[in-house]
Design a protein around this motif. Structure first.
Motif, mmCIF file in Angstrom:
data_model
loop_
_atom_site.group_PDB
_atom_site.id
_atom_site.type_symbol
_atom_site.label_atom_id
_atom_site.label_comp_id
_atom_site.label_asym_id
_atom_site.label_seq_id
_atom_site.Cartn_x
_atom_site.Cartn_y
_atom_site.Cartn_z
ATOM 1 N N SER A 191 0.836 -1.212 0.000
ATOM 2 C CA SER A 191 0.000 0.000 0.000
ATOM 3 C C SER A 191 0.864 1.253 0.000
ATOM 4 C CB SER A 191 -0.923 0.004 1.222
ATOM 5 O OG SER A 191 -1.826 -1.083 1.167
ATOM 6 N N PHE A 192 1.960 1.220 0.781
ATOM 7 C CA PHE A 192 2.878 2.363 0.824
ATOM 8 C C PHE A 192 3.484 2.605 -0.554
ATOM 9 C CE2 PHE A 192 7.224 3.961 1.078
ATOM 10 C CZ PHE A 192 7.054 5.136 1.811
ATOM 11 N N PHE A 196 3.110 5.737 -3.045
ATOM 12 C CA PHE A 196 4.323 6.407 -3.526
ATOM 13 C C PHE A 196 4.256 6.550 -5.053
ATOM 14 C CE2 PHE A 196 8.672 6.575 -5.050
ATOM 15 C CZ PHE A 196 9.295 7.429 -4.163
ATOM 16 N N ILE A 197 3.800 5.508 -5.744
ATOM 17 C CA ILE A 197 3.688 5.544 -7.209
ATOM 18 C C ILE A 197 2.645 6.569 -7.645
ATOM 19 C CG2 ILE A 197 2.897 4.213 -9.221
ATOM 20 C CD1 ILE A 197 4.346 1.789 -7.981
ATOM 21 N N TYR A 204 10.850 4.458 -11.930
ATOM 22 C CA TYR A 204 11.006 3.080 -12.380
ATOM 23 C C TYR A 204 11.329 2.148 -11.216
ATOM 24 C CZ TYR A 204 16.106 3.690 -12.164
ATOM 25 O OH TYR A 204 17.393 3.900 -11.736
ATOM 26 N N MET A 205 12.068 2.687 -10.214
ATOM 27 C CA MET A 205 12.411 1.837 -9.072
ATOM 28 C C MET A 205 11.185 1.534 -8.218
ATOM 29 S SD MET A 205 15.297 0.418 -8.690
ATOM 30 C CE MET A 205 15.149 0.027 -6.953
ATOM 31 N N ALA A 223 2.647 -8.383 -11.121
ATOM 32 C CA ALA A 223 4.109 -8.217 -11.183
ATOM 33 C C ALA A 223 4.549 -7.897 -12.604
ATOM 34 C CB ALA A 223 4.791 -9.483 -10.684
ATOM 35 N N ILE A 224 3.975 -8.596 -13.578
ATOM 36 C CA ILE A 224 4.312 -8.342 -14.983
ATOM 37 C C ILE A 224 3.994 -6.898 -15.348
ATOM 38 C CG2 ILE A 224 3.573 -8.832 -17.361
ATOM 39 C CD1 ILE A 224 3.377 -11.784 -16.543
ATOM 40 N N GLU A 225 2.819 -6.447 -14.948
ATOM 41 C CA GLU A 225 2.423 -5.069 -15.243
ATOM 42 C C GLU A 225 3.406 -4.075 -14.623
ATOM 43 O OE1 GLU A 225 -1.606 -2.295 -14.987
ATOM 44 O OE2 GLU A 225 -1.281 -3.887 -13.505
ATOM 45 N N SER A 226 3.812 -4.331 -13.381
ATOM 46 C CA SER A 226 4.718 -3.424 -12.681
ATOM 47 C C SER A 226 6.091 -3.395 -13.341
ATOM 48 C CB SER A 226 4.849 -3.851 -11.214
ATOM 49 O OG SER A 226 3.598 -3.831 -10.568
ATOM 50 N N PHE A 227 6.637 -4.578 -13.627
ATOM 51 C CA PHE A 227 7.953 -4.618 -14.271
ATOM 52 C C PHE A 227 7.895 -4.018 -15.672
ATOM 53 C CE2 PHE A 227 8.868 -8.414 -11.374
ATOM 54 C CZ PHE A 227 9.638 -7.647 -10.512
#
Length: 332
Positions: A191-192, A196-197, A204-205, A223-227
Motif C-alpha cells: 500500500s505504501f 508512492f507511485i 522506475y524503481m 508483477a508483470i504489469e509493474s515490471f
C-alpha cells in the motif's frame, strides 16, 4: 531466479577518476582541491577498490594533512581492514575538534555496525541526523543495521522515512523490495509503494519494488504489469527485464521470456543468469540446439556454473543422447 544489479555511479565522478588515474600513470603528483579528492576517494570506496582508495586518501592527506574529510575516510578504510578500534579512535579524535561534524557520527555508526553492536550504531546514526546529516542517507544506514540485526520490519520503517525525505532515493526502494523477502505480511508495504507511485508515477524503481512485492505474493500478472512499467520508463534498468523474463518462464510464455533476456544480453552479453535463462526458454520450447548454444556461452563466462552443466546435460538427455548427457552431469 530473480536478481538485481547495482545502480550506475555519477558520470562526472567517473571522469574525475579517469583524470586522476591518467596523472598517476604519468608519474605526476596529482593535485586537486579537497572536494575533488573526496569524490575520487568516494568512488573507490563505493566500488570496493580499497587499495586505490587507500592510495588517493594518502595523497590527499599529504596535501591536506588537517582535513577531517580524509581522516574520516581513512577511518572507513580501517573498518574495511577490520581495525575497528582504530576507526573508533579516529572518530573520537575528530569529535573532540569538530563535535558538530555529522560525518564523525556516521563513522561511529559504521564501526559499531561492523562489530554487531547495532543498537549503538543506530544511536550514533540518529546523532548524525541531529548534527545535520542528509536524513534519507542516514535512514538508509539505519535500515542496513536493522537488516543486519534481522529486524526487517524496523528496516522497512527506516526505509519509508528515507523515501519521505527523498523520493528519488532509488537505493531505499531497492532495499524495500529486498526486505519483503523476509517479511510474512507485505500488504502494508505494498500500500505504501502504491501510494508512492501515485505521487511519483515515473519512478522506475518504485514500479520495480511493487513488482518484487507482487512476485513474493505470487501475484504474477500484477508483477508483470509493474515490471513492464519499470522497463518502459527505463529500458536500461536490467533487473526489471530479468524479473519480467523470469516470470514469463514460470508462465511458460517462452517467446516473451526470450525477448526479455535478449534485451539484457544486448547490453551485457556476459550476464550468466540471462544466458542460462535464455537457454531455459529455448529448452522449454524444445529447441535443444539453440538452448545448448546458450548453455555453452554461459560456461564460457563461468566454467564452474553448475546450472549450465546440468541444463546442457538435459538437452542431450531429451534427444536420447544419454551417454553424452551423463558426461555433462558428471562435469558439474
Amino acid at each position: 531466479m530473480f536478481h538485481g544489479y547495482d545502480e550506475p555511479l555519477d558520470e562526472d565522478q567517473k571522469e574525475l577518476v579517469i583524470l586522476y588515474e591518467k596523472l598517476v600513470s604519468e608519474s605526476s603528483v596529482p593535485f586537486f582541491d579537497s572536494e575533488q579528492f573526496e569524490l575520487i576517494a568516494d568512488f573507490y570506496l563505493q566500488t570496493d577498490q580499497f587499495e586505490k582508495a587507500r592510495e588517493v586518501i594518502g595523497i590527499a592527506l599529504h596535501q591536506y594533512p588537517y582535513s577531517s574529510i580524509f581522516l574520516i575516510q581513512s577511518g572507513h578504510l580501517k573498518i574495511y581492514d577490520n581495525q575497528i578500534d582504530e576507526a573508533i579512535e579516529i572518530a573520537e579524535k575528530i569529535r573532540l575538534i569538530e563535535p558538530f561534524n555529522s560525518d564523525v557520527y556516521l563513522l561511529f555508526g559504521n564501526a559499531y555496525d561492523a562489530i554487531g553492536q547495532y543498537e549503538e550504531a543506530i544511536s550514533y546514526y540518529h546523532q548524525a541526523i541531529e548534527k545535520g546529516a542528509e536524513k534519507d542517507d542516514v535512514y538508509l544506514f539505519i535500515a542496513y543495521s536493522y537488516q543486519n540485526w534481522d529486524k526487517y520490519s524496523l528496516a522497512v520503517e527506516a526505509l519509508k522515512k528515507a523515501l519521505i525525505f527523498n523520493k528519488n532515493n532509488t537505493q531505499a526502494l531497492g532495499e524495500l523490495a529486498f526486505c519483503c523477502d523476509f517479511i510474512e505480511e507485505t500488504s502494508e508495504i505494498k500500500s505504501f509503494v502504491k501510494a508512492f507511485i501515485d505521487d511519483n508515477p515515473y519512478s522506475y524503481m518504485a514500479w520495480y519494488c511493487l513488482g518484487s512485492i507482487c512476485c513474493k505474493n505470487e501475484e504474477l500478472d500484477e508483477a508483470i504489469e509493474s515490471f513492464d512499467y519499470a522497463v518502459v520508463i527505463n529500458e536500461q534498468y536490467l533487473p526489471a527485464q530479468f524479473n519480467l523474463g523470469s516470470i514469463y518462464l514460470i508462465k511458460d510464455e517462452n517467446e516473451k521470456a526470450i525477448n526479455c533476456f535478449k534485451s539484457i544480453l544486448e547490453i551485457n552479453p556476459d550476464d550468466i543468469f540471462a544466458l542460462c535463462n535464455m537457454a531455459n526458454a529455448f529448452k522449454n520450447s524444445k529447441n535443444w540446439q539453440v538452448a545448448r548454444e546458450y548453455f555453452k556461452k554461459a560456461l564460457k563466462v563461468d566454467a564452474s556454473y553448475s546450472d549450465a552443466w546440468h541444463g546442457l546435460g538435459l538437452t542431450y538427455q531429451e534427444m536420447n543422447h544419454h551417454k553424452t548427457a551423463i558426461e555433462f552431469y558428471i562435469g558439474f
